[in-house]
Design a protein around this motif. Structure first.
Motif, PDB file in Angstrom:
ATOM      1  N   LYS A 159       0.835  -1.200   0.000  1.00  0.00           N
ATOM      2  CA  LYS A 159       0.000   0.000   0.000  1.00  0.00           C
ATOM      3  C   LYS A 159       0.876   1.260   0.000  1.00  0.00           C
ATOM      4  O   LYS A 159       2.105   1.197  -0.069  1.00  0.00           O
ATOM      5  CB  LYS A 159      -0.934  -0.028   1.207  1.00  0.00           C
ATOM      6  CG  LYS A 159      -1.937  -1.180   1.192  1.00  0.00           C
ATOM      7  CD  LYS A 159      -2.806  -1.183  -0.041  1.00  0.00           C
ATOM      8  CE  LYS A 159      -4.050  -2.060   0.100  1.00  0.00           C
ATOM      9  NZ  LYS A 159      -3.768  -3.476   0.364  1.00  0.00           N
ATOM     10  N   ILE A 160       0.221   2.424   0.110  1.00  0.00           N
ATOM     11  CA  ILE A 160       0.920   3.700  -0.058  1.00  0.00           C
ATOM     12  C   ILE A 160       2.003   3.878   1.005  1.00  0.00           C
ATOM     13  O   ILE A 160       3.137   4.264   0.706  1.00  0.00           O
ATOM     14  CB  ILE A 160      -0.079   4.873   0.013  1.00  0.00           C
ATOM     15  CG1 ILE A 160      -1.226   4.670  -0.995  1.00  0.00           C
ATOM     16  CG2 ILE A 160       0.640   6.196  -0.235  1.00  0.00           C
ATOM     17  CD1 ILE A 160      -0.816   4.691  -2.431  1.00  0.00           C
ATOM     18  N   ILE A 161       1.652   3.650   2.270  1.00  0.00           N
ATOM     19  CA  ILE A 161       2.643   3.554   3.343  1.00  0.00           C
ATOM     20  C   ILE A 161       2.401   2.232   4.062  1.00  0.00           C
ATOM     21  O   ILE A 161       1.302   1.670   4.001  1.00  0.00           O
ATOM     22  CB  ILE A 161       2.581   4.730   4.337  1.00  0.00           C
ATOM     23  CG1 ILE A 161       1.245   4.772   5.076  1.00  0.00           C
ATOM     24  CG2 ILE A 161       2.871   6.043   3.632  1.00  0.00           C
ATOM     25  CD1 ILE A 161       1.199   5.801   6.202  1.00  0.00           C
ATOM     26  N   THR A 162       3.417   1.732   4.756  1.00  0.00           N
ATOM     27  CA  THR A 162       3.291   0.422   5.384  1.00  0.00           C
ATOM     28  C   THR A 162       3.683   0.459   6.857  1.00  0.00           C
ATOM     29  O   THR A 162       4.545   1.246   7.268  1.00  0.00           O
ATOM     30  CB  THR A 162       4.135  -0.638   4.655  1.00  0.00           C
ATOM     31  OG1 THR A 162       3.867  -1.920   5.229  1.00  0.00           O
ATOM     32  CG2 THR A 162       5.626  -0.346   4.750  1.00  0.00           C
ATOM     33  N   SER A 163       3.032  -0.395   7.619  1.00  0.00           N
ATOM     34  CA  SER A 163       3.467  -0.703   8.989  1.00  0.00           C
ATOM     35  C   SER A 163       3.716  -2.204   9.089  1.00  0.00           C
ATOM     36  O   SER A 163       3.587  -2.790  10.150  1.00  0.00           O
ATOM     37  CB  SER A 163       2.407  -0.255   9.999  1.00  0.00           C
ATOM     38  OG  SER A 163       1.182  -0.919   9.789  1.00  0.00           O
ATOM     39  N   ALA A 164       4.088  -2.823   7.966  1.00  0.00           N
ATOM     40  CA  ALA A 164       4.236  -4.273   7.761  1.00  0.00           C
ATOM     41  C   ALA A 164       2.855  -4.893   7.610  1.00  0.00           C
ATOM     42  O   ALA A 164       2.496  -5.360   6.540  1.00  0.00           O
ATOM     43  CB  ALA A 164       5.043  -4.943   8.864  1.00  0.00           C
ATOM     44  N   GLU A 165       2.088  -4.949   8.656  1.00  0.00           N
ATOM     45  CA  GLU A 165       0.651  -5.181   8.611  1.00  0.00           C
ATOM     46  C   GLU A 165       0.032  -4.094   9.469  1.00  0.00           C
ATOM     47  O   GLU A 165       0.649  -3.603  10.415  1.00  0.00           O
ATOM     48  CB  GLU A 165       0.269  -6.562   9.160  1.00  0.00           C
ATOM     49  CG  GLU A 165       0.474  -7.707   8.188  1.00  0.00           C
ATOM     50  CD  GLU A 165      -0.624  -7.835   7.139  1.00  0.00           C
ATOM     51  OE1 GLU A 165      -1.501  -6.933   7.064  1.00  0.00           O
ATOM     52  OE2 GLU A 165      -0.606  -8.817   6.383  1.00  0.00           O
ATOM     53  N   GLY A 166      -1.166  -3.707   9.179  1.00  0.00           N
ATOM     54  CA  GLY A 166      -1.803  -2.689   9.993  1.00  0.00           C
ATOM     55  C   GLY A 166      -2.959  -2.041   9.277  1.00  0.00           C
ATOM     56  O   GLY A 166      -3.074  -2.094   8.051  1.00  0.00           O
ATOM     57  N   GLY A 167      -3.833  -1.446  10.061  1.00  0.00           N
ATOM     58  CA  GLY A 167      -4.968  -0.720   9.526  1.00  0.00           C
ATOM     59  C   GLY A 167      -5.386   0.355  10.497  1.00  0.00           C
ATOM     60  O   GLY A 167      -4.851   0.458  11.608  1.00  0.00           O
ATOM     61  N   MET A 168      -6.357   1.171  10.089  1.00  0.00           N
ATOM     62  CA  MET A 168      -6.809   2.260  10.938  1.00  0.00           C
ATOM     63  C   MET A 168      -8.214   2.654  10.533  1.00  0.00           C
ATOM     64  O   MET A 168      -8.573   2.576   9.355  1.00  0.00           O
ATOM     65  CB  MET A 168      -5.857   3.453  10.804  1.00  0.00           C
ATOM     66  CG  MET A 168      -6.053   4.542  11.845  1.00  0.00           C
ATOM     67  SD  MET A 168      -4.763   5.814  11.751  1.00  0.00           S
ATOM     68  CE  MET A 168      -3.359   4.988  12.502  1.00  0.00           C
ATOM     69  N   VAL A 169      -8.998   3.054  11.536  1.00  0.00           N
ATOM     70  CA  VAL A 169     -10.322   3.628  11.299  1.00  0.00           C
ATOM     71  C   VAL A 169     -10.298   5.077  11.754  1.00  0.00           C
ATOM     72  O   VAL A 169      -9.884   5.366  12.887  1.00  0.00           O
ATOM     73  CB  VAL A 169     -11.432   2.881  12.068  1.00  0.00           C
ATOM     74  CG1 VAL A 169     -12.805   3.370  11.602  1.00  0.00           C
ATOM     75  CG2 VAL A 169     -11.314   1.375  11.902  1.00  0.00           C
ATOM     76  N   LEU A 170     -10.741   5.982  10.890  1.00  0.00           N
ATOM     77  CA  LEU A 170     -10.852   7.394  11.234  1.00  0.00           C
ATOM     78  C   LEU A 170     -12.320   7.784  11.288  1.00  0.00           C
ATOM     79  O   LEU A 170     -13.126   7.322  10.464  1.00  0.00           O
ATOM     80  CB  LEU A 170     -10.127   8.271  10.214  1.00  0.00           C
ATOM     81  CG  LEU A 170      -8.609   8.364  10.358  1.00  0.00           C
ATOM     82  CD1 LEU A 170      -7.933   7.070   9.912  1.00  0.00           C
ATOM     83  CD2 LEU A 170      -8.045   9.531   9.570  1.00  0.00           C
ATOM     84  N   THR A 171     -12.674   8.633  12.235  1.00  0.00           N
ATOM     85  CA  THR A 171     -14.051   9.096  12.367  1.00  0.00           C
ATOM     86  C   THR A 171     -14.071  10.431  13.092  1.00  0.00           C
ATOM     87  O   THR A 171     -13.143  10.749  13.850  1.00  0.00           O
ATOM     88  CB  THR A 171     -14.927   8.060  13.115  1.00  0.00           C
ATOM     89  OG1 THR A 171     -16.290   8.511  13.139  1.00  0.00           O
ATOM     90  CG2 THR A 171     -14.450   7.858  14.544  1.00  0.00           C
ATOM     91  N   ASN A 172     -15.127  11.178  12.890  1.00  0.00           N
ATOM     92  CA  ASN A 172     -15.338  12.431  13.627  1.00  0.00           C
ATOM     93  C   ASN A 172     -16.364  12.270  14.734  1.00  0.00           C
ATOM     94  O   ASN A 172     -16.663  13.251  15.428  1.00  0.00           O
ATOM     95  CB  ASN A 172     -15.786  13.540  12.670  1.00  0.00           C
ATOM     96  CG  ASN A 172     -14.691  13.938  11.702  1.00  0.00           C
ATOM     97  OD1 ASN A 172     -13.509  13.793  11.992  1.00  0.00           O
ATOM     98  ND2 ASN A 172     -15.078  14.424  10.537  1.00  0.00           N
ATOM     99  N   ARG A 173     -16.884  11.082  14.894  1.00  0.00           N
ATOM    100  CA  ARG A 173     -17.924  10.848  15.882  1.00  0.00           C
ATOM    101  C   ARG A 173     -17.318  10.229  17.140  1.00  0.00           C
ATOM    102  O   ARG A 173     -16.839   9.086  17.106  1.00  0.00           O
ATOM    103  CB  ARG A 173     -19.017   9.951  15.298  1.00  0.00           C
ATOM    104  CG  ARG A 173     -19.787  10.625  14.178  1.00  0.00           C
ATOM    105  CD  ARG A 173     -20.700   9.687  13.438  1.00  0.00           C
ATOM    106  NE  ARG A 173     -21.614   8.979  14.336  1.00  0.00           N
ATOM    107  CZ  ARG A 173     -22.463   8.036  13.929  1.00  0.00           C
ATOM    108  NH1 ARG A 173     -22.515   7.692  12.643  1.00  0.00           N
ATOM    109  NH2 ARG A 173     -23.255   7.435  14.801  1.00  0.00           N
ATOM    110  N   PRO A 174     -17.302  10.947  18.256  1.00  0.00           N
ATOM    111  CA  PRO A 174     -16.619  10.452  19.455  1.00  0.00           C
ATOM    112  C   PRO A 174     -17.189   9.144  19.983  1.00  0.00           C
ATOM    113  O   PRO A 174     -16.436   8.311  20.497  1.00  0.00           O
ATOM    114  CB  PRO A 174     -16.791  11.587  20.464  1.00  0.00           C
ATOM    115  CG  PRO A 174     -17.891  12.441  19.934  1.00  0.00           C
ATOM    116  CD  PRO A 174     -17.855  12.307  18.461  1.00  0.00           C
ATOM    117  N   GLU A 175     -18.499   8.922  19.855  1.00  0.00           N
ATOM    118  CA  GLU A 175     -19.072   7.674  20.356  1.00  0.00           C
ATOM    119  C   GLU A 175     -18.612   6.477  19.530  1.00  0.00           C
ATOM    120  O   GLU A 175     -18.405   5.382  20.069  1.00  0.00           O
ATOM    121  CB  GLU A 175     -20.609   7.762  20.379  1.00  0.00           C
ATOM    122  CG  GLU A 175     -21.316   7.638  19.039  1.00  0.00           C
ATOM    123  CD  GLU A 175     -21.324   8.913  18.193  1.00  0.00           C
ATOM    124  OE1 GLU A 175     -21.966   8.914  17.124  1.00  0.00           O
ATOM    125  OE2 GLU A 175     -20.679   9.910  18.614  1.00  0.00           O
TER     126      GLU A 175
END
Length: 386
Positions: free
Chosen positions: A188-204
């Motif tokens: 992928k564009i950048i790597t952490s070897a394996e890894g993922g992330m979820v981004l959100t603007n909703r605190p709950e």
């Protein structure tokens, strides 16, 4: 062999990982928090939750959205299996929307038509996974409007799109999606070897995502059902998973993030060269929509088979024989045996199926040299002109 994609690592990346190995925290430590904060800042999002891979990110995003048995998740057939499987992990039914013949992303017009029919039938989706194929967002403005009209949660699967933008803002900002998922796999564009992330603007949602990645447990007294027993105390307040990212992975991801602008600039330069060098050949080149600026994780061409003598397979094998590790993204998900067993069949999504019969992913990664790219084009031209 020139691969279709590969990681770009340097001594700074190695040093970042080694520094964590010498530290007190190998997991659940401060480097993870710094990576999350840096990614949220980069994407203009309020919250970022790192996990062990993007499949886990999609899964907990669906759980956080309340997806469960009896619900429906829709996505595109032109994607990796995880974009659909995340719905099945939750016990939901999965369905697909055919692709746009220009961008090869989910077709917003087809989506609107299908939603109208689903509203009449009482079969509206609870979640739509909108995949930013090859690094280009879908028509997210239209999708956001449809989500308001029909009440479904939008998860943008931006596994290909770290560093991309849409409507003048970074992908991940949350303007048109409830949650955005990134992948940090090595190609992928950048790597952490394996890894993922979820981004959100909703605190709950962020709070729940943080619990779900770590067994559904919390040390926050405000989330507990009774007063704390002491400093050691935690509670499991729901069923969660062990989807945590280590600080070793986060260190690599954070170091890579520092080089993102350079990676994206080179990918866009390579895409422009492909556009120029492949013009005039019996190929359909990637199309774009006005509001999306791609990160160019992939560069896919489609063969105009009526204009060449060789078959799709022959061109693919010819490139492999020439030392070019082309690939094909993707086999339509609905044609996989598992999904055929769910009732899908050939002919259900003709645009995705036609795409599959013509597509080839050419090498695309920052360290691809101009000379290597020229060789790829030369070999492809030779095969097309046979």
């Amino acid at each position: 062999m020139i691969p279709y994609g590969r990681q770009s690592l340097d001594q700074a990346d190695i040093d970042a990982v080694v520094a964590v190995l010498h530290s007190d925290w190998l997991t659940q430590g401060p480097t993870l928090e710094r990576f999350e904060q840096a990614m949220a800042l980069r994407c203009q999002a309020d919250h970022a939750v790192a996990v062990c891979n993007a499949t886990a990110a999609l899964h907990i995003a669906c759980v956080a959205a309340g997806l469960g048995s009896g619900d429906r998740l829709w996505t595109t057939p032109n994607t990796f299996l995880a974009s659909a499987n995340c719905g099945r992990y939750c016990g939901a039914q999965v369905d697909f929307v055919d692709i746009d013949p220009l961008t090869w992303n989910i077709d917003a017009d087809a989506l609107a038509t299908k939603l109208e029919e689903a509203e009449r039938d009482g079969t509206l989706p609870k979640v739509l996974v909108a995949v930013a194929f090859s690094g280009q967002s879908c028509d997210m403005r239209r999708i956001g409007q449809l989500s308001e009209r029909y009440g479904f949660t939008v998860i943008e699967d931006a596994s290909h799109a770290v560093g991309a933008s849409y409507a003048g803002r970074p992908v991940g900002c949350g303007e048109f999606a409830d949650m955005t998922v990134f992948s940090f796999h090595p190609v992928k564009i950048i790597t952490s070897a394996e890894g993922g992330m979820v981004l959100t603007n909703r605190p709950e949602l962020a709070q729940r995502l943080q619990r779900l990645r770590s067994h559904g447990m919390t040390r926050d007294a405000g989330q507990m059902t009774e007063p704390s027993h002491g400093p050691w105390y935690y509670q499991q307040v729901e069923l969660g998973f062990n989807y945590r990212m280590t600080d070793l992975q986060a260190a690599l991801g954070l170091s890579q993030l520092n080089k993102l602008d350079g990676f994206i600039a080179r990918r866009r330069e390579l895409a422009a060269r492909y556009h120029r060098l492949l013009g005039g050949l019996p190929l359909t080149l990637p199309g774009s929509q006005p509001e999306a600026e791609s990160a160019w994780h992939l560069y896919v061409v489609r063969l105009q088979l009526d204009g060449i003598a060789l078959s799709h397979l022959q061109v693919f094998e010819g490139l492999r024989a020439a030392g070019i590790g082309v690939n094909l993204h993707y086999i339509p998900v609905h044609l996989q045996p598992y999904y055929r067993d769910q009732g899908f069949a050939t002919g259900d999504f003709p645009q995705a199926e036609r795409y599959y019969s013509e597509a080839i992913s050419l090498p695309m990664f920052p360290s691809l040299s101009d000379e290597q790219q020229d060789y790829v084009v030369e070999q492809l031209r030779r095969l097309l002109e046979e």
